[in-house]
Design an enzyme around this catalytic site. Structure first.
Site, PDB file in Angstrom:
ATOM      1  N   GLY A   9       0.875  -1.306  -0.029  1.00 31.81           N
ATOM      2  CA  GLY A   9       0.100  -0.265   0.158  1.00 31.81           C
ATOM      3  C   GLY A   9       0.522   1.113  -0.070  1.00 31.81           C
ATOM      4  N   ALA A  10       2.206   1.113  -1.464  1.00 32.51           N
ATOM      5  CA  ALA A  10       3.057   2.419  -1.051  1.00 32.51           C
ATOM      6  C   ALA A  10       2.272   3.440  -1.971  1.00 32.51           C
ATOM      7  CB  ALA A  10       4.312   2.169  -1.044  1.00 32.51           C
ATOM      8  N   GLY A  13      -0.563   8.097   0.802  1.00 25.81           N
ATOM      9  CA  GLY A  13      -0.468   8.483   2.792  1.00 25.81           C
ATOM     10  C   GLY A  13       0.978   7.953   3.321  1.00 25.81           C
ATOM     11  N   GLY A  15       2.388   4.998   3.752  1.00 27.12           N
ATOM     12  CA  GLY A  15       3.050   3.861   2.527  1.00 27.12           C
ATOM     13  C   GLY A  15       4.022   4.719   1.898  1.00 27.12           C
ATOM     14  N   TYR A 203     -12.830  -2.704  10.543  1.00 26.40           N
ATOM     15  CA  TYR A 203     -11.228  -1.812  10.905  1.00 26.40           C
ATOM     16  C   TYR A 203     -10.408  -2.524  11.955  1.00 26.40           C
ATOM     17  CZ  TYR A 203      -8.148   1.289  10.271  1.00 26.40           C
ATOM     18  OH  TYR A 203      -6.166   2.184  10.260  1.00 26.40           O
TER      19      TYR A 203
HETATM   20  P1  NDP Z   1      -4.162   5.379   2.821  1.00 31.94           P
HETATM   21  O1  NDP Z   1      -5.254   4.746   2.091  1.00 31.94           O
HETATM   22  O2  NDP Z   1      -3.954   6.917   1.841  1.00 31.94           O
HETATM   23  O3  NDP Z   1      -2.991   3.545   2.608  1.00 31.94           O
HETATM   24  C1  NDP Z   1      -3.693   2.660   2.174  1.00 31.94           C
HETATM   25  C2  NDP Z   1      -2.512   2.026   1.395  1.00 31.94           C
HETATM   26  O4  NDP Z   1      -3.045   0.997   1.229  1.00 31.94           O
HETATM   27  C3  NDP Z   1      -3.229   2.553  -0.514  1.00 31.94           C
HETATM   28  O5  NDP Z   1      -2.151   2.486  -1.014  1.00 31.94           O
HETATM   29  C4  NDP Z   1      -4.025   1.315  -0.828  1.00 31.94           C
HETATM   30  O6  NDP Z   1      -4.139   1.581  -2.804  1.00 31.94           O
HETATM   31  C5  NDP Z   1      -3.721   0.753   0.001  1.00 31.94           C
HETATM   32  N1  NDP Z   1      -4.330  -1.062  -0.530  1.00 31.94           N
HETATM   33  C6  NDP Z   1      -5.709  -0.832   0.461  1.00 31.94           C
HETATM   34  N2  NDP Z   1      -6.769  -2.264  -0.623  1.00 31.94           N
HETATM   35  C7  NDP Z   1      -5.260  -2.924  -0.796  1.00 31.94           C
HETATM   36  C8  NDP Z   1      -5.093  -3.911  -1.317  1.00 31.94           C
HETATM   37  N3  NDP Z   1      -6.420  -4.489  -1.348  1.00 31.94           N
HETATM   38  N4  NDP Z   1      -3.860  -4.688  -2.216  1.00 31.94           N
HETATM   39  C9  NDP Z   1      -3.397  -3.635  -1.688  1.00 31.94           C
HETATM   40  N5  NDP Z   1      -2.818  -1.830  -1.266  1.00 31.94           N
HETATM   41  C10 NDP Z   1      -4.329  -1.606  -0.935  1.00 31.94           C
HETATM   42  O7  NDP Z   1      -4.271   5.366   4.193  1.00 31.94           O
HETATM   43  P2  NDP Z   1      -3.219   5.373   5.500  1.00 31.94           P
HETATM   44  O8  NDP Z   1      -2.150   5.782   4.781  1.00 31.94           O
HETATM   45  O9  NDP Z   1      -3.367   6.099   6.792  1.00 31.94           O
HETATM   46  O10 NDP Z   1      -2.777   4.619   6.361  1.00 31.94           O
HETATM   47  C11 NDP Z   1      -1.635   3.333   5.752  1.00 31.94           C
HETATM   48  C12 NDP Z   1      -1.833   2.448   7.256  1.00 31.94           C
HETATM   49  O11 NDP Z   1      -1.524   2.975   7.816  1.00 31.94           O
HETATM   50  C13 NDP Z   1      -2.815   1.526   7.912  1.00 31.94           C
HETATM   51  O12 NDP Z   1      -2.446   0.317   8.145  1.00 31.94           O
HETATM   52  C14 NDP Z   1      -3.781   2.320   8.247  1.00 31.94           C
HETATM   53  O13 NDP Z   1      -4.512   1.289   9.328  1.00 31.94           O
HETATM   54  C15 NDP Z   1      -2.346   2.667   9.624  1.00 31.94           C
HETATM   55  N6  NDP Z   1      -2.868   4.230   9.991  1.00 31.94           N
HETATM   56  C16 NDP Z   1      -3.630   4.800   9.915  1.00 31.94           C
HETATM   57  C17 NDP Z   1      -3.375   5.668  10.602  1.00 31.94           C
HETATM   58  C18 NDP Z   1      -3.893   7.382  10.124  1.00 31.94           C
HETATM   59  O14 NDP Z   1      -4.708   8.211  10.959  1.00 31.94           O
HETATM   60  N7  NDP Z   1      -4.053   7.531   9.091  1.00 31.94           N
HETATM   61  C19 NDP Z   1      -3.490   5.956  12.164  1.00 31.94           C
HETATM   62  C20 NDP Z   1      -2.748   4.759  12.380  1.00 31.94           C
HETATM   63  C21 NDP Z   1      -2.339   3.472  11.547  1.00 31.94           C
HETATM   64  P3  NDP Z   1      -5.321   2.107  -3.674  1.00 31.94           P
HETATM   65  O15 NDP Z   1      -4.119   3.667  -3.088  1.00 31.94           O
HETATM   66  O16 NDP Z   1      -5.322   1.189  -4.288  1.00 31.94           O
HETATM   67  O17 NDP Z   1      -6.283   2.520  -2.529  1.00 31.94           O
END
Ligand code: NDP
Length: 332
Positions: A9-10, A13, A15, A203
């Protein structure tokens, strides 16, 4: 040789921010993403040097895709120094099936993975469970160099220790005795505790499983392999794509709320640096640790990096759920 890290998921956000930070520190970053084009575009727009990264297709909601990713990875890389299980989906408004009021309940019930598991559980946990199991072999090879790490994202909103504000907002994480998992987590079963579908809870439950997975990997494999298994909460990154399905008014107010009221807000860039540090920095090399940050230095809160804790005590609340159980690798 360059160290290699796989980040799921890079494409956006946290990643993406961590990928950029690690690439700038000289790592070779393999961006494991479901949307190849989006990831390439995001990397370019972030100003990443093509020499330092490669996008590879990986959809965590399909076990075949995860297996294909691992095969492709091995054709191009001899070893793996770090795996970051970062990808996640969040369907806060999905609520009950059949309820659909535009702008209020836009989600309209559960969604399903390629194998028919509820999507948050499948993408956030099950895909990573398989990926960790498969890439364990690759991480083992770099363990003698002292660099092998496996890092998983947790969240404060899944805490059940009764002292974290973020963990007290309903619906609370609750995996019960894994009744839903025992039944296979396929339709009509959507929740780990076998209860009625609730997207926000799904979630949080999936994140509890992620942290338990890390803890269990540590227990089973750290001594034998030398791989360092950790998880982290990097602060509240209120503007990422994670909240894309939330109400527009929530999306607008959420960052300001966390900047001023909870002081838990952290920018994507700072959170990316925190995650990169957990991957690469000696300070975060204690296997079995859950590293938890509060707000960004400058926005108040718990004093940025000083707030990091790494005692085993932090895991107690995850362990309240009793013994760890999961599907075996042959079952997925
Ligand atoms: P984003 O939605 O920006 O990033 C999530 C990423 O996961 C995206 O690149 C998305 O891809 C990818 N993804 C989703 N489904 C799949 C799949 N089936 N296969 C491969 N990739 C997938 O969210 P964040 O950056 O906020 O989240 C990143 C991590 O940080 C998560 O684990 C979240 O739980 C954790 N987190 C976030 C917080 C926050 O405040 N935001 C707080 C605490 C933890 P695509 O771009 O294609 O949708």
């Amino acid at each position: 040789p360059k160290k290699t890290v796989v980040i799921t998921g890079a494409s956006s956000g946290l990643g993406l921010a961590a990928a950029k930070a690690l690439a700038e520190q000289g790592w070779q970053v393999v961006m494991a993403c479901r949307d190849f084009q989006k990831a390439e575009k995001a990397a370019k727009e972030a100003g990443m040097d093509p020499e330092n990264y490669q996008v590879m297709h990986c959809d965590l909601a399909s076990k075949q895709s995860v297996r294909n990713f691992v095969q492709t990875f091995r054709t191009q890389y001899q070893s793996l120094d770090a795996l970051v299980c970062n990808a996640a989906v969040y369907f806060p408004n999905a609520h009950k099936e059949g309820v659909f009021l535009p702008g209020l309940f836009p989600g309209g019930g559960p969604r399903w993975s390629a194998e028919g598991h509820e999507m948050s559980f499948a993408a956030n946990y099950l895909g990573h469970f398989l990926l960790c199991n498969l890439l364990l072999e690759d991480l083992k090879k770099s363990a003698p160099r002292g660099t092998a790490r496996c890092v998983i994202l947790g969240t404060v909103t899944a805490t059940v220790n009764g002292s974290e504000l973020g963990g007290m907002i309903p619906p609370l994480a609750h995996v019960g005795n894994f009744e839903g998992l025992e039944q296979g987590m396929k339709a009509p079963v959507t929740m780990l505790d076998g209860g009625a579908f609730d997207g926000a809870k799904a979630y949080k439950d999936s994140k509890v499983c992620d942290v338990m997975l890390m803890k269990e990997l540590h227990r089973r494999f750290h001594k034998e392999t030398g791989i360092v298994f950790t998880s982290l909460y990097p602060g509240c990154i209120a503007e990422t794509g994670l909240f894309r399905e939330h109400y527009p008014v929530f999306q607008n107010l959420f960052p300001a709320f966390h900047k001023t009221v909870t002081k838990a807000y952290v920018s994507q860039e700072e959170a990316g640096k925190r995650l990169a540090a957990v991957v690469a920095d000696d300070r975060y090399g204690t296997s079995g640790s859950y590293y938890s940050w509060e707000g960004e230095a400058g926005t108040g809160g718990g004093g940025g990096q000083d707030a990091v804790s790494n005692t085993d005590k932090d895991f107690d609340w995850f362990m309240n759920y009793g013994s760890f159980r999961t599907l075996s690798i042959d079952e997925i």
